[in-house]
Motif scaffolding. Structure first.
Motif, short mmCIF file in Angstrom:
data_model
loop_
_atom_site.label_atom_id
_atom_site.label_comp_id
_atom_site.label_asym_id
_atom_site.label_seq_id
_atom_site.Cartn_x
_atom_site.Cartn_y
_atom_site.Cartn_z
N PHE A 135 -63.87 38.59 -29.92
CA PHE A 135 -62.66 38.03 -30.83
C PHE A 135 -61.71 37.30 -29.85
CE2 PHE A 135 -63.82 41.17 -34.06
CZ PHE A 135 -63.56 40.32 -35.06
N ALA A 136 -61.79 37.39 -28.69
CA ALA A 136 -60.90 36.38 -27.63
C ALA A 136 -61.62 35.02 -27.32
CB ALA A 136 -60.59 37.41 -26.32
N ASP A 137 -61.01 34.40 -26.38
CA ASP A 137 -61.54 33.18 -25.96
C ASP A 137 -62.25 32.84 -24.81
OD1 ASP A 137 -59.70 33.45 -24.28
OD2 ASP A 137 -57.98 31.76 -25.07
N GLY A 138 -62.74 34.05 -24.19
CA GLY A 138 -63.57 33.74 -23.03
C GLY A 138 -62.81 33.68 -21.75
N THR A 139 -61.50 33.40 -21.71
CA THR A 139 -60.68 33.04 -20.35
C THR A 139 -60.25 34.32 -19.84
OG1 THR A 139 -58.42 33.15 -21.87
CG2 THR A 139 -59.94 31.05 -21.44
N GLY A 140 -60.51 35.70 -20.23
CA GLY A 140 -60.02 36.98 -19.88
C GLY A 140 -60.88 37.16 -18.70
N ASN A 141 -59.88 37.99 -17.79
CA ASN A 141 -60.64 38.40 -16.41
C ASN A 141 -60.98 37.21 -15.61
OD1 ASN A 141 -61.42 40.22 -14.30
ND2 ASN A 141 -63.38 40.46 -15.34
N SER A 142 -59.92 36.12 -15.54
CA SER A 142 -60.37 34.94 -14.83
C SER A 142 -61.67 34.39 -15.35
CB SER A 142 -60.28 35.34 -13.27
OG SER A 142 -59.00 35.78 -12.81
N ASN A 143 -61.66 34.12 -16.46
CA ASN A 143 -62.80 33.39 -17.36
C ASN A 143 -64.12 33.94 -17.00
OD1 ASN A 143 -61.03 31.00 -18.06
ND2 ASN A 143 -60.89 30.43 -15.96
N LYS A 144 -64.20 35.42 -16.77
CA LYS A 144 -65.33 36.00 -16.57
C LYS A 144 -65.96 36.75 -17.71
CE LYS A 144 -64.18 38.45 -12.65
NZ LYS A 144 -63.05 37.46 -12.09
N ASP A 145 -65.01 36.64 -18.75
CA ASP A 145 -65.33 37.09 -19.87
C ASP A 145 -66.22 36.57 -20.90
OD1 ASP A 145 -63.62 39.46 -19.79
OD2 ASP A 145 -62.21 38.97 -21.35
N TRP A 146 -67.06 36.91 -21.77
CA TRP A 146 -67.88 36.26 -22.48
C TRP A 146 -67.24 35.55 -23.38
CZ3 TRP A 146 -73.31 39.26 -23.39
CH2 TRP A 146 -73.69 39.77 -22.43
N ASN A 147 -67.88 34.65 -24.08
CA ASN A 147 -67.57 33.71 -25.37
C ASN A 147 -66.94 34.62 -26.63
OD1 ASN A 147 -66.74 31.15 -25.21
ND2 ASN A 147 -68.96 30.29 -25.08
N GLY A 148 -65.84 33.93 -27.07
CA GLY A 148 -65.48 35.04 -28.23
C GLY A 148 -65.06 33.86 -29.56
N LEU A 149 -64.85 34.22 -30.47
CA LEU A 149 -64.29 33.42 -31.77
C LEU A 149 -63.19 32.46 -31.38
CD1 LEU A 149 -65.12 35.97 -34.82
CD2 LEU A 149 -66.52 34.30 -33.98
N GLY A 150 -62.53 33.22 -30.68
CA GLY A 150 -61.08 32.59 -30.29
C GLY A 150 -61.33 31.11 -29.57
N ASN A 151 -62.52 31.11 -28.96
CA ASN A 151 -63.06 29.71 -28.46
C ASN A 151 -63.98 28.89 -29.31
OD1 ASN A 151 -63.38 27.87 -26.00
ND2 ASN A 151 -65.22 28.72 -25.67
N LEU A 152 -65.03 29.72 -29.98
CA LEU A 152 -65.98 29.07 -30.75
C LEU A 152 -65.56 28.69 -31.91
CD1 LEU A 152 -69.00 31.80 -30.07
CD2 LEU A 152 -68.35 29.60 -28.37
N VAL A 153 -64.73 29.11 -32.59
CA VAL A 153 -64.15 28.55 -33.92
C VAL A 153 -62.84 28.34 -33.47
CG1 VAL A 153 -63.78 29.21 -36.34
CG2 VAL A 153 -65.66 30.46 -35.02
N GLU A 154 -62.48 27.17 -33.16
CA GLU A 154 -61.06 26.61 -32.75
C GLU A 154 -61.12 25.08 -33.07
OE1 GLU A 154 -57.59 26.33 -32.25
OE2 GLU A 154 -57.99 28.40 -31.39
N SER A 155 -60.13 24.25 -33.11
CA SER A 155 -59.91 23.01 -33.42
C SER A 155 -59.36 22.57 -32.05
CB SER A 155 -59.15 22.52 -34.52
OG SER A 155 -57.75 23.24 -34.26
N GLY A 156 -60.00 21.11 -31.84
CA GLY A 156 -59.46 20.21 -30.59
C GLY A 156 -59.99 20.86 -29.22
N ASN A 157 -61.01 21.59 -29.10
CA ASN A 157 -61.12 22.21 -27.65
C ASN A 157 -62.48 21.73 -27.35
OD1 ASN A 157 -62.52 23.87 -29.55
ND2 ASN A 157 -62.25 25.71 -28.37
N THR A 158 -62.87 22.10 -26.14
CA THR A 158 -64.24 21.92 -25.59
C THR A 158 -64.95 23.01 -25.49
OG1 THR A 158 -63.32 20.10 -24.24
CG2 THR A 158 -65.69 20.91 -23.37
N VAL A 159 -66.28 23.03 -26.16
CA VAL A 159 -67.39 24.11 -26.21
C VAL A 159 -68.60 23.70 -25.95
CG1 VAL A 159 -68.34 25.90 -27.57
CG2 VAL A 159 -65.99 25.36 -27.86
N GLY A 160 -69.23 24.34 -24.75
CA GLY A 160 -70.42 24.05 -24.58
C GLY A 160 -70.36 22.68 -23.87
N GLY A 161 -69.62 22.28 -23.13
CA GLY A 161 -69.46 21.02 -22.58
C GLY A 161 -69.21 19.91 -23.59
#
Length: 312
Positions: A135-161
């Motif tokens: 449910f988070a955005d993958g930036t937790g634990n110094s960006n070592k966390d796995w991807n989450g909806l907070g990143n994948l389902v978001e507007s105006g950001n970069t995902v998968g390059g």
């Protein structure tokens, strides 16, 4: 250190290996989001690669069309196919058994019972940690966390390059006005992320907004999805999609997800795999690791949406 049971290492490792499938199921079918990702065995296992690659189709083939007789057909090379690249992420839990625990649980059955208790403890912790990451955005634990909806389902950001500000076909739908949740808002977003019979199959939100939605319904319209209910999840239906709540969902957010385009990817060689139990020279204990390599990916962001800043 002399082991209280000469077969201790083999017994521990074998017991842990035998529990592997159960552990995987218990971790990934215990929360609504991961249950849906695992439904029908949809987890995708890969055996390597520097990155996880998701092929994307973002444009139509312009050569498609009718023709007559000897009419020249278009052979124009087509674009409209790209790929999103996701990093491999790592995840682990450790299980430790001290020398005194080993001595007190010397019989084979006692050792198995102790280890099962340790595994259950790790299992519940892994459930919570995975669910929180998803449910988070993958930036937790110094960006070592796995991807989450907070990143994948978001507007105006970069995902998968791929930057969704530059490429609108890669943008999720988001309605972000601070207001009380209404059925009209839900209908508008649902329709915006649907094309024909390709529509959201999972709606996730907070307990507060779930109860708000329930209050908006007429009593005779409070239908539930039987399959989802049989899996143990309380739910209501919106159109054809089950609506559920999760403790880790961000406050004020109501997700509308098409799980067909969300993929939990795992590494076939490192998916709930365990190490042998080892005993460091300076510690009266034995340790083993349960390890996972993988990530949560998306192949079509335009079919994912969310309402943000909603209140009851």
């Amino acid at each position: 250190m002399v082991a209280a049971n000469s077969n201790f290492d083999n017994l521990l490792t074998t017991t842990l290996a035998n529990y592997r499938s159960t552990l995987t199921d218990n971790v990934f079918t215990a929360r609504p989001l991961t249950y849906k990702l695992m439904e029908g065995g949809r987890i995708r296992m890969l055996n390597g690669g520097t990155k996880i690659v998701e092929p994307l189709i973002y444009g139509q083939n312009s050569t498609v069309g009718s023709y007559s007789g000897y009419e020249t057909l278009s052979l124009t090379p087509q674009e409209g196919i790209s790929a999103a690249e996701f990093e491999w992420k790592q995840y682990a839990a450790s299980i430790a058994i001290s020398g005194i625990e080993e001595a007190k649980n010397n019989g084979e059955q006692e050792i198995i019972n102790l280890l099962e208790a340790k595994i259950m403890q790790a299992e519940e912790s892994m459930r919570e940690s995975f669910n929180q990451m998803f449910f988070a955005d993958g930036t937790g634990n110094s960006n070592k966390d796995w991807n989450g909806l907070g990143n994948l389902v978001e507007s105006g950001n970069t995902v998968g390059g791929i930057n969704s500000s530059t490429y609108s076909w890669w943008a999720s739908k988001e309605e972000n006005t601070s207001a009380a949740l209404t059925l009209a808002q839900m209908s508008s977003l649902y329709n915006s992320v649907s094309v024909g019979n390709d529509h959201p199959d999972l709606l996730l939100t907070t307990q507060t907004l779930f109860e708000k939605y329930e209050a908006l319904l007429q009593p005779q319209l409070r239908y539930t999805d039987t399959k989802t209910a049989d899996a143990g999840f309380q739910n209501l239906l919106f159109k054809a999609a089950p609506v559920m709540y999760d403790v880790h969902c961000t406050a004020g957010v109501f997700y509308m997800l098409n799980s067909k385009y969300l993929t939990l990817v795992g590494h076939s060689g490192k998916w709930f795999s365990q190490t042998s139990f080892i005993s460091p020279e300076d510690v009266d204990a034995r340790y083993a690791l349960i390890m996972c390599y993988g990530n949560l990916t998306v192949r079509n962001r335009a079919k994912q949406g969310k309402l943000t800043a909603k209140t009851a």
